[in-house]
Design an enzyme around this catalytic site. Structure first.
Site: not given
Length: 199
Positions: A42-43
Site C-alpha cells: 500500500d502507498r
C-alpha cells in the site's frame, strides 16, 4: 507513493519512475528492460518491494509469491499493550473497506498471521508480523481484529496519526526472502525503518 497507476492517478507512481529510469537499458538477454511488480504494498506502507527487470525473472518470482514460497516480515506499531508475546491470528478475511465489512463479507478466505512483540512502549506495542497467506490488507485487518489496530490506521480503527507520528499508519515491510532465478540461491532483502517511524 503509489506503486502503480490506479484510477485517475496515472503518473507519479513507483512503476512510472522505474520505467523512466530504465527506458534505454537492455537486459542480459539483449531485450529492453521493462520493470514489472512482483507484488504490491500500500502507498502508506514503507519498506521492501520486489520488482523484476526482465520478464522471465518477474514471472518466476511472481509465481513464488502466488505459491507462498516467499517469506515476508513486517513491523507495526499498534495501539495498546498487545497481550501475548507470541500469537497467531487466524481470522478469515473478505473484501471490504472497513474492519466490519472485511470480517462479515459473504466470501471469507482463510488467513493466518504470526505476531511477536518486539518492544512495549507507553500506550503502544511494536510488533513483528509474518503473514502466512496473502490477503489484501491482511496485517492491518488481523491486528485490528484483535483489538490492537495499527497506530494511525483510521480505516481499521487506529485513529488519526497522533501528534509527532508519521502522517500515515505505522507499518513497514522489513524483509522479504525468495529464490533468485538467476543466482539460483535464496536471497533476503531488508529495509531499515524510515526515520520518522524510528523517531
Amino acid at each position: 507513493l503509489l506503486v502503480h497507476p490506479v484510477g485517475r492517478h496515472v503518473y507519479d507512481t513507483l512503476i512510472n519512475y522505474l520505467h523512466h529510469r530504465y527506458r534505454d537499458a537492455l537486459g542480459e538477454d539483449g531485450l529492453p528492460v521493462r520493470p514489472r511488480l512482483c507484488h504490491r504494498i500500500d502507498r502508506d506502507t514503507t519498506g521492501v518491494l520486489v520488482v523484476g527487470k526482465e520478464a522471465h525473472a518477474h514471472r518466476d518470482v511472481q509465481c513464488q509469491f502466488e505459491s507462498r514460497f516467499v517469506s515476508k516480515e513486517y513491523v507495526a506499531l499498534v495501539v495498546g499493550s498487545y497481550p501475548r508475546d507470541d500469537d497467531t491470528v487466524e481470522v478469515p478475511i473478505g473484501e471490504g473497506r472497513s474492519l466490519e465489512t472485511c470480517l462479515e463479507h459473504d466470501v471469507l478466505k482463510e488467513s493466518r498471521t504470526s505476531v511477536r512483540v518486539v518492544r512495549r512502549f507507553e500506550g503502544y506495542t511494536l510488533v513483528s508480523c509474518v503473514p502466512h497467506t496473502g490477503r489484501q490488507n491482511q496485517i492491518r485487518v488481523h491486528l485490528a481484529s484483535t483489538g490492537f489496530p495499527i497506530a494511525g490506521d483510521a480505516q481499521y480503527g487506529g485513529g488519526a496519526p497522533p501528534k509527532g507520528f508519521p502522517p500515515r499508519y505505522v507499518l513497514h515491510s522489513r524483509a522479504i526472502r525468495f529464490y533468485h532465478p538467476r543466482l539460483k540461491s535464496w536471497v533476503e532483502l531488508k529495509a531499515p525503518l524510515a526515520e520518522d517511524f524510528r523517531h
